[in-house]
Design a protein around this motif. Structure first.
Motif, PDB file in Angstrom:
ATOM      1  N   PRO A   1      30.374  25.756  58.212  1.00  0.00           N
ATOM      2  CA  PRO A   1      30.838  25.289  59.303  1.00  0.00           C
ATOM      3  C   PRO A   1      31.440  23.960  59.310  1.00  0.00           C
ATOM      4  CG  PRO A   1      28.785  26.063  59.478  1.00  0.00           C
ATOM      5  CD  PRO A   1      29.007  26.080  58.285  1.00  0.00           C
TER       6      PRO A   1
ATOM      7  N   ARG B   1      35.977  26.180  61.264  1.00  0.00           N
ATOM      8  CA  ARG B   1      35.048  26.317  62.510  1.00  0.00           C
ATOM      9  C   ARG B   1      34.816  27.660  62.979  1.00  0.00           C
ATOM     10  NH1 ARG B   1      37.180  22.941  67.488  1.00  0.00           N
ATOM     11  NH2 ARG B   1      35.438  23.776  67.991  1.00  0.00           N
TER      12      ARG B   1
ATOM     13  N   GLU C   1      31.235  28.694  62.883  1.00  0.00           N
ATOM     14  CA  GLU C   1      30.182  28.167  64.090  1.00  0.00           C
ATOM     15  C   GLU C   1      30.064  29.231  65.006  1.00  0.00           C
ATOM     16  OE1 GLU C   1      30.589  23.895  65.468  1.00  0.00           O
ATOM     17  OE2 GLU C   1      32.852  24.123  64.766  1.00  0.00           O
TER      18      GLU C   1
ATOM     19  N   ARG D   1      24.919  26.492  65.651  1.00  0.00           N
ATOM     20  CA  ARG D   1      25.946  27.003  65.038  1.00  0.00           C
ATOM     21  C   ARG D   1      25.924  26.568  63.608  1.00  0.00           C
ATOM     22  NH1 ARG D   1      31.002  27.048  69.031  1.00  0.00           N
ATOM     23  NH2 ARG D   1      30.247  28.153  70.632  1.00  0.00           N
ATOM     24  N   ARG D   2      24.907  26.213  63.077  1.00  0.00           N
ATOM     25  CA  ARG D   2      24.799  25.901  61.682  1.00  0.00           C
ATOM     26  C   ARG D   2      23.796  27.054  61.116  1.00  0.00           C
ATOM     27  NH1 ARG D   2      26.440  21.610  59.089  1.00  0.00           N
ATOM     28  NH2 ARG D   2      27.105  19.786  60.336  1.00  0.00           N
TER      29      ARG D   2
END
Length: 679
Positions: free
Chosen positions: A115, A119, A122, A135-136
Motif C-alpha cells: 500500500p 494505492r 489499500e 487498509r494495511r
C-alpha cells in the motif's frame, strides 16, 4: 524510471495477481460480497458462515493464493516491452541476503509495503480484511498471501521481537490490543525508499546526530585503525582514545580510505529507536558500511548493548576503559588508539598549504586528531575569507580553540587571554623561563614522543610549572601571558568547588578537573595552590591521615597528567618537596626593585592622558613607595578615576593619592608622615 523501482513494481504485479486470486476465492462463496456496507458491520449470515468454516488441516494455502514470490536476484522476468533488469536492481532480494531474511520473510515484507507504493492495494486489503478502515496488510493476510497462515507456529515466529523482520526494523506491528493475526503491518518509509532506489540518509538519524561519510581519501597504513578498516569480517571494537574524538577520527579516515562508507554517530543519550535505525541504515547500504560511535561519558553500556551486532562493523570510541559488562553477549574487541600524535602536523600542512610562517610552531600546543585538524583548518580558512586576508596565526588559533571541549566551565573560570609578553615587567631570568615554558608546551610531542625522552611508568606528556612569589608580583598575569602566547584559553580552578569537607570528595572533584584538562587544549591555573598541594605532615589524628591521602593522590595524578598546568603560591615553603620534583619549571617572581617599579608605573599608565612632567613624578613614586606590580596597577586605576572625574589628564597628585591609598590598604605607614594617611 530507476531499475530498482521497476524491479519492485514488477514484484508488486506478482503480488497483485495473488491478491486478485484471493479476492476471487473469497467472493465466490461470500453471500455479502455485493453488500455496499460490507466491512462496516457483521451480519448474522456472515457470523454463521464464519462459525461454520472449518480450520485448515495443513499449513498449505489454496493453490490460487500460494503464488511464488521469488527472492533471489535475477529471478524477475521483466515485461515484454521492458529492458532486462540487472540483478543489482532487485533490491528486495539483496536486502533479504543482507538482513538474513527467509523467502517467507521477503514475501511478508512485500505484502506489507504494497500500500505504500500502489494505492490500489489499500482498497483490496480493506476488502480482504473485511474492514474498510483497515487498509494495511494484517499478519493473517500477509501470511495467507505468502502461502501459509497464523495457524503455522513457524510462520507466527517470523513476527517475534527477536526475528529479523522485527528486530532489524523492517516491519513494525501496530494495534497492540489486537490478537497477533489481526495486527496491522507497517514498513518504515526509509525501507520503502531504499527498495525504490533512494539512498538518502534516514531523516531520523539526521536529527539524532548521525553523519554519513562517503568513501574516499588515502589508503590506510599500518596501525589499529588500518586493521579495523581492512578486516575481512564485520567486527565490534571498543577503541580507547587518548583524548575524545582522536580514535574515532582515525578509524573514520581509515575506513573511508579502504573504500567503505561510514555512519558517524555522536549520541548525547541512549535512543533505542535511533540505534535500531542506525543498524538498519548500515545494513541497507551494504556489507561495507561501518558504524563509528563516540561513546558518551556516562553509562555507555546500554548504547553498546544496543548497537553491538555480529553482521555490522561497529567501532565504539571513547576515553573510558573497556568494561566487559557493557555487552556480555557480544564478542567485543578491546583495543587502544596507538596512532602517533605527530601525524596532526601532516594534516595541518595538507589543509593549509599556503600558510605563511612556521606552521609547526603555530599548531604545536594543540593536541587534535586528524579529523579535528581538518575541521579546524577549514574553520580558519573560513575566518580568513570572512576577514578578506590570507589565513594567519590568529585564524588558526581561534578555530583550533573552538574545538577544545569547553567542559571545564563547570569547575573552573575561563579567562580569554588579552595580554602578551610586552605587558610583563620582570627581570630577564623569570622572563626567559616563561618563554621556555611556552616552548615546552609547543615541542613536548617531539621531545617526549618522537625523541623518546619520556620515562616509563605511565607518565603523561603534561607541562607543570610553579610560580612562587609575593602577592602582586605578577604570577597570575604571567600564566595568562603564557596561555595567550600559546593561543589557548586559561581556566582558573575555583577552590570553593573543589575542596569538600567529606572524605574523598575533594579527590573526586580534582579528578574531574584533571580528566577534562587532559582532553582540553588549555592552561589550567591553580591559584593559591598551597591550599591543595601543601606539605604532608606526621599523622597525629584522622584529619592528618586523610589530608595526606589527598596529597598522595595529587602526586600520582600529576605523573599521568597530559595537559598544561600552572600552580601559584605566595609561600613556596608550604609546597611539598615531592610536588617540586614533579614540576617542569619553578619560576620565582621577585619583589620589584626601584627600576622595575618605575617601568611598572609607566606600563600601567601608558594609555592614559598625562600632564607634562608626570614621568619624573613616577620615578619619585617608584623610590618612595615600595609597591608590588598588582598594587601599582591598582594605584594607577585610582589615579585614572580621579582624573576622569575632573575631566582632566592624570596629574602628579592623582598618582600620589593612588599610591598612598595602596599603603593604607596594606596597613603600612605612609612615607614621610610616620602615620597612616587618610584622604
Amino acid at each position: 524510471m530507476k531499475d530498482a523501482a521497476r524491479a519492485l513494481l514488477l514484484r508488486l504485479e506478482h503480488l497483485r495477481t495473488s491478491v486478485a486470486a484471493l479476492v476471487e476465492s473469497r467472493s465466490a462463496d461470500d453471500p455479502t460480497a455485493q453488500d455496499p456496507l460490507r466491512g462496516l458491520y457483521v451480519s448474522a449470515d456472515t457470523a454463521a458462515r464464519l462459525a461454520a468454516t472449518p480450520l485448515p488441516r495443513t499449513p498449505e494455502a489454496p493453490a490460487a493464493v500460494a503464488a511464488h514470490i521469488p527472492v533471489q536476484p535475477g529471478e524477475l522476468t521483466p515485461p515484454e516491452a521492458g529492458e532486462p533488469l540487472p540483478p543489482s536492481a532487485d533490491r528486495l532480494a539483496l536486502l533479504a541476503g543482507d538482513f538474513g531474511l527467509s523467502e517467507l520473510d521477503a514475501a511478508v515484507l512485500l505484502a506489507a509495503l504494497a500500500p505504500d507504493v500502489d494505492r490500489r492495494f489499500e482498497a483490496l486489503y480493506g476488502y480482504l480484511n473485511d474492514d474498510v478502515g483497515r487498509r494495511r496488510a494484517s499478519v493473517a493476510l500477509a501470511l495467507e498471501l505468502s502461502g501459509t497462515g497464523p495457524y503455522d507456529p513457524e510462520a507466527r515466529g517470523r513476527f517475534h521481537p527477536g526475528a529479523p523482520l522485527v528486530a532489524k526494523g523492517l516491519v513494525a506491528l501496530e494495534d497492540e490490543e489486537r490478537p497477533l493475526p489481526g495486527r496491522a503491518l507497517r514498513v518504515p518509509e526509509r525501507v520503502v525508499a531504499h527498495l525504490l532506489g533512494d539512498d538518502t540518509l534516514d531523516g531520523q538519524l539526521g536529527h539524532a546526530g548521525v553523519e554519513l561519510l562517503a568513501p574516499g581519501g588515502a589508503a590506510p597504513e599500518d596501525g589499529v585503525a588500518a586493521r579495523i578498516a581492512l578486516a575481512e569480517r564485520p567486527v565490534a571494537v571498543h577503541l580507547r582514545e587518548r583524548r575524545a574524538g582522536s580514535g574515532a577520527d582515525a578509524v573514520s579516515l581509515a575506513l573511508r580510505g579502504a573504500g567503505r562508507a561510514v555512519l558517524r554517530h555522536r549520541p548525547e543519550h541512549v535512543d533505542h529507536g535511533a540505534a535500531r535505525a542506525l543498524l538498519r541504515e548500515a545494513r541497507l547500504r551494504g556489507a561495507g558500511t561501518a558504524v563509528v560511535v563516540e561513546l558518551p561519558d556516562e553509562q555507555p553500556g546500554p548504547l553498546v548493548r544496543e548497537l553491538a551486532a555480529p553482521d555490522v562493523t561497529v567501532v565504539f570510541a571513547g576515553t573510558q576503559p573497556y568494561d566487559p559488562t557493557w555487552a556480555p553477549a557480544a564478542a567485543l574487541l578491546a583495543l587502544d588508539d596507538t596512532a602517533p600524535e605527530t601525524d596532526s602536523l601532516t594534516a595541518w600542512s595538507e589543509e593549509l598549504p599556503s600558510y605563511e610562517g612556521d606552521l609547526a610552531e603555530a599548531v604545536g600546543p594543540y593536541r587534535l586528531g586528524a579529523g579535528q585538524v581538518r575541521r579546524a583548518a577549514r574553520g580558519a580558512l573560513a575566518l580568513a575569507g570572512f576577514d578578506g586576508v590570507p589565513v594567519g596565526l590568529g585564524h588558526v588559533q581561534r578555530s583550533a580553540r573552538l574545538l577544545s571541549a569547553p567542559l571545564l566551565d563547570r569547575h573552573a573560570r575561563r579567562v580569554r587571554p588579552a595580554v602578551g609578553f610586552a605587558d610583563l615587567v620582570l627581570p630577564d631570568e623569570p622572563l626567559g623561563m616563561l618563554r621556555e615554558l611556552a616552548g615546552r608546551a609547543r615541542h613536548r610531542d617531539r621531545v617526549l614522543g618522537e625523541w623518546r625522552l619520556r620515562t616509563g611508568g605511565g607518565r603523561g606528556r603534561g607541562v607543570v610549572a610553579l610560580f612562587a612569589g609575593d602577592s602582586g608580583t605578577g604570577k597570575t598575569l604571567a600564566a595568562e601571558v603564557v596561555a595567550g602566547e600559546l593561543g589557548l584559553d586559561m581556566y582558573v580552578v575555583d577552590l570553593s568547588s573543589v575542596v569538600d569537607k567529606y572524605v574523598g570528595e575533594t579527590e573526586k572533584n580534582l579528578e574531574k578537573i584533571f580528566a577534562e584538562a587532559d582532553r582540553t587544549d588549555s592552561v589550567l591555573l591553580f591559584d593559591e595552590a598551597d591550599a591543595v598541594f601543601g606539605k604532608r605532615s606526621e599523622v597525629k589524628s584522622s584529619h592528618d591521615r586523610y589530608a595526606n591521602l589527598e596529597s598522595a593522590y595529587l602526586l600520582q595524578r600529576l605523573e599521568a597528567f597530559d595537559g598544561i598546568a600552572v600552580l601559584t603560591t605566595n609561600l613556596r615553603a608550604n609546597i611539598d618537596e615531592a610536588f617540586t620534583r614533579r614540576l617542569d619549571l619553578v619560576v620565582d617572581f621577585p619583589f620589584p626593585d626601584v627600576e622595575l617599579r618605575a617601568q611598572l608605573w609607566r606600563s600601567c599608565l601608558a594609555g592614559v592622558p598625562q600632564e607634562p612632567g608626570l614621568g619624573a613624578e613616577l620615578d619619585l613614586c617608584a623610590k618612595e613607595f615600595e609597591l608590588a606590580g598588582g598594587a601599582i596597577r591598582s594605584a594607577a586605576v585610582t589615579a585614572g578615576y580621579l582624573a576622569a572625574g575632573r575631566g582632566e589628564a592624570v596629574s602628579s597628585a592623582d598618582v600620589r593619592v593612588g599610591a598612598r591609598r595602596e599603603y593604607v590598604k596594606s596597613g603600612r605607614l605612609v612615607p614621610g608622615t610616620g602615620t597612616a594617611w587618610t584622604p
